[in-house]
Enzyme design. Structure first.
Site, mmCIF file in Angstrom:
data_model
loop_
_atom_site.group_PDB
_atom_site.id
_atom_site.type_symbol
_atom_site.label_atom_id
_atom_site.label_comp_id
_atom_site.label_asym_id
_atom_site.label_seq_id
_atom_site.Cartn_x
_atom_site.Cartn_y
_atom_site.Cartn_z
ATOM 1 N N ASN A 10 0.856 -1.180 0.000
ATOM 2 C CA ASN A 10 0.000 0.000 0.000
ATOM 3 C C ASN A 10 0.896 1.236 0.000
ATOM 4 O O ASN A 10 1.465 1.580 1.026
ATOM 5 C CB ASN A 10 -0.887 -0.051 1.260
ATOM 6 C CG ASN A 10 -1.712 1.208 1.449
ATOM 7 O OD1 ASN A 10 -1.810 2.044 0.548
ATOM 8 N ND2 ASN A 10 -2.320 1.346 2.632
ATOM 9 N N TRP A 11 0.994 1.863 -1.162
ATOM 10 C CA TRP A 11 1.888 3.023 -1.278
ATOM 11 C C TRP A 11 1.315 4.270 -0.608
ATOM 12 O O TRP A 11 2.000 5.273 -0.481
ATOM 13 C CB TRP A 11 2.183 3.310 -2.757
ATOM 14 C CG TRP A 11 3.249 2.422 -3.345
ATOM 15 C CD1 TRP A 11 3.703 1.238 -2.828
ATOM 16 C CD2 TRP A 11 3.999 2.646 -4.549
ATOM 17 N NE1 TRP A 11 4.686 0.725 -3.645
ATOM 18 C CE2 TRP A 11 4.888 1.564 -4.701
ATOM 19 C CE3 TRP A 11 4.003 3.655 -5.517
ATOM 20 C CZ2 TRP A 11 5.776 1.464 -5.786
ATOM 21 C CZ3 TRP A 11 4.881 3.553 -6.593
ATOM 22 C CH2 TRP A 11 5.765 2.477 -6.719
ATOM 23 N N LYS A 12 0.026 4.233 -0.231
ATOM 24 C CA LYS A 12 -0.642 5.417 0.351
ATOM 25 C C LYS A 12 -0.424 6.627 -0.578
ATOM 26 O O LYS A 12 -0.353 6.438 -1.783
ATOM 27 C CB LYS A 12 -0.146 5.650 1.780
ATOM 28 C CG LYS A 12 -0.256 4.370 2.634
ATOM 29 C CD LYS A 12 -0.072 4.604 4.100
ATOM 30 C CE LYS A 12 -0.206 3.281 4.848
ATOM 31 N NZ LYS A 12 -0.173 3.440 6.291
ATOM 32 N N HIS A 23 -9.664 1.318 4.924
ATOM 33 C CA HIS A 23 -8.405 1.514 5.654
ATOM 34 C C HIS A 23 -8.649 2.500 6.806
ATOM 35 O O HIS A 23 -9.421 3.445 6.664
ATOM 36 C CB HIS A 23 -7.328 2.053 4.701
ATOM 37 C CG HIS A 23 -5.961 2.031 5.302
ATOM 38 N ND1 HIS A 23 -5.560 2.977 6.229
ATOM 39 C CD2 HIS A 23 -4.926 1.182 5.161
ATOM 40 C CE1 HIS A 23 -4.314 2.691 6.607
ATOM 41 N NE2 HIS A 23 -3.910 1.609 5.975
ATOM 42 N N GLU A 39 -7.002 4.863 7.907
ATOM 43 C CA GLU A 39 -6.728 6.270 7.594
ATOM 44 C C GLU A 39 -7.918 6.909 6.896
ATOM 45 O O GLU A 39 -8.190 8.100 7.093
ATOM 46 C CB GLU A 39 -5.444 6.368 6.740
ATOM 47 C CG GLU A 39 -4.206 6.104 7.603
ATOM 48 C CD GLU A 39 -2.997 5.595 6.843
ATOM 49 O OE1 GLU A 39 -2.982 5.629 5.599
ATOM 50 O OE2 GLU A 39 -2.041 5.146 7.513
ATOM 51 N N GLU A 67 -5.532 -4.732 10.742
ATOM 52 C CA GLU A 67 -4.510 -3.719 10.969
ATOM 53 C C GLU A 67 -4.816 -2.961 12.262
ATOM 54 O O GLU A 67 -5.627 -2.014 12.242
ATOM 55 C CB GLU A 67 -4.474 -2.723 9.808
ATOM 56 C CG GLU A 67 -4.156 -3.338 8.473
ATOM 57 C CD GLU A 67 -3.580 -2.308 7.507
ATOM 58 O OE1 GLU A 67 -2.465 -2.511 7.042
ATOM 59 O OE2 GLU A 67 -4.244 -1.289 7.264
ATOM 60 N N GLY A 91 2.463 2.204 10.908
ATOM 61 C CA GLY A 91 3.496 3.233 10.803
ATOM 62 C C GLY A 91 4.230 3.532 12.095
ATOM 63 O O GLY A 91 4.972 4.512 12.180
ATOM 64 N N SER A 97 3.222 -2.117 10.417
ATOM 65 C CA SER A 97 4.657 -2.224 10.698
ATOM 66 C C SER A 97 5.277 -3.567 10.309
ATOM 67 O O SER A 97 6.214 -4.028 10.958
ATOM 68 C CB SER A 97 4.941 -1.901 12.173
ATOM 69 O OG SER A 97 4.600 -0.555 12.448
ATOM 70 N N GLY A 147 2.708 -1.158 4.308
ATOM 71 C CA GLY A 147 2.741 0.261 3.958
ATOM 72 C C GLY A 147 4.165 0.710 3.661
ATOM 73 O O GLY A 147 4.698 0.486 2.575
ATOM 74 N N GLY A 148 4.800 1.306 4.655
ATOM 75 C CA GLY A 148 6.126 1.904 4.483
ATOM 76 C C GLY A 148 7.134 1.002 3.782
ATOM 77 O O GLY A 148 7.873 1.449 2.892
HETATM 78 P P1 PGA Z 1 2.727 0.328 7.662
HETATM 79 O O1 PGA Z 1 1.267 0.579 7.054
HETATM 80 O O2 PGA Z 1 3.229 -0.964 7.072
HETATM 81 O O3 PGA Z 1 3.533 1.500 7.211
HETATM 82 O O4 PGA Z 1 2.576 0.242 9.148
HETATM 83 C C1 PGA Z 1 0.378 -0.477 6.855
HETATM 84 C C2 PGA Z 1 -0.932 0.047 6.328
HETATM 85 O O5 PGA Z 1 -1.394 1.101 6.785
HETATM 86 O O6 PGA Z 1 -1.553 -0.580 5.442
#
Ligand code: PGA
Length: 247
Positions: free
Chosen positions: A9-11, A95, A97, A165, A171, A210, A231-232
């Site tokens: 997930n590049w966000k 998600h 967010e 999640e 993050g 994470s 994500g990251g």
């Molecule tokens: P993260 O994000 O791996 O950077 O913790 C995961 C996500 O929000 O899908």
């Protein structure tokens, strides 16, 4: 057993130059023998170009959100059909967010997942508890409640995935213990079977929050963990490939 799914997930990250990372993931996987399905979810602006870059490779392209309606006066929104038209095969919905920053309710997430299905996209439905909910001993209730409210019975006639999640793990560099993840995923499997029978028994339940090359193997080995939403660590091809290689 369902094939594990590793989704990046590049966000809100990625310009044309970053398609180089997608090329590098494809090149890296070319030589490897991965047993996982691999998907990269760039921002909507890069979907079509990434689909072109990855065409002819086993890597799928996914989107990060869709509107619940097929078309209409929704300025700035993108429908599931448009995402499919741009080359997406999957879409993340719900998600945390988006739930936090765009006020998305479980009902809205359920509608988005159905819209994805109607457009031929496989929805990845996200659930997860806050730190306060976990501290209050309510994590399992919260996430099973989210599954019950977001997985419409009509989803049971096709493929979908769940991503667990914990909001506090996203993050942050902090993850639940293996025992906590195992407990959550076992409970989610029960909730999924309740609302989607055989499909609920087969749907992969990804862990997200994470995940990195250092912890992926341990997390992916936990019972009922059917992949990862990353994500990251999906922004750099080498890190993402290491996670795919940990399956
Ligand atoms: P993260 O994000 O791996 O950077 O913790 C995961 C996500 O929000 O899908």
């Amino acid at each position: 057993m369902t094939t594990p799914l590793i989704a990046g997930n590049w966000k809100m990250n990625g310009l044309a130059a970053d398609l180089e990372q997608a090329r590098a993931v494809a090149a890296g996987l070319g030589a490897a023998t991965s047993t996982a399905r691999v998907v990269l979810c760039p921002p909507a602006t890069l979907l079509a170009r990434m689909a072109a870059v990855l065409s002819g490779t086993p890597i799928l392209v996914g989107a990060q959100d869709c509107h619940e309606r097929p078309s209409g006066p929704f300025t700035g929104d993108v429908s599931a059909g448009m995402l499919a038209d741009a080359g997406a095969s999957l879409v993340i919905v719900g998600h945390s967010e988006r739930r936090a920053a765009h006020g998305e309710t479980n009902a809205k997430v359920a509608a988005k997942a159905l819209a994805a299905r109607r457009a031929g996209l496989e929805p990845i439905i996200c659930v997860g508890e806050s730190r306060a909910e976990r501290d209050a001993g309510r994590a399992i209730d919260v996430i099973c409640g989210q599954v019950a409210a977001c997985v419409d019975r009509r989803l049971a006639d096709g493929a979908f995935a769940i991503a667990y999640e914990p909001i506090w793990a996203i993050g942050s560099g902090v993850t639940p213990t293996a025992a906590e993840i195992a407990l959550a995923h076992a409970a989610l499997r029960g909730a999924l079977i309740d609302c989607a029978s055989e499909r609920g028994a087969a749907a992969p339940i990804l862990y997200g929050g994470s995940v990195n090359p250092g912890n992926a193997a341990e997390i992916l080995a936990i019972a009922e963990v059917g992949g990862a939403l990353v994500g990251g660590a999906s922004l750099e091809a080498a890190d993402f490939l290491a996670i795919v290689g940990a399956v």
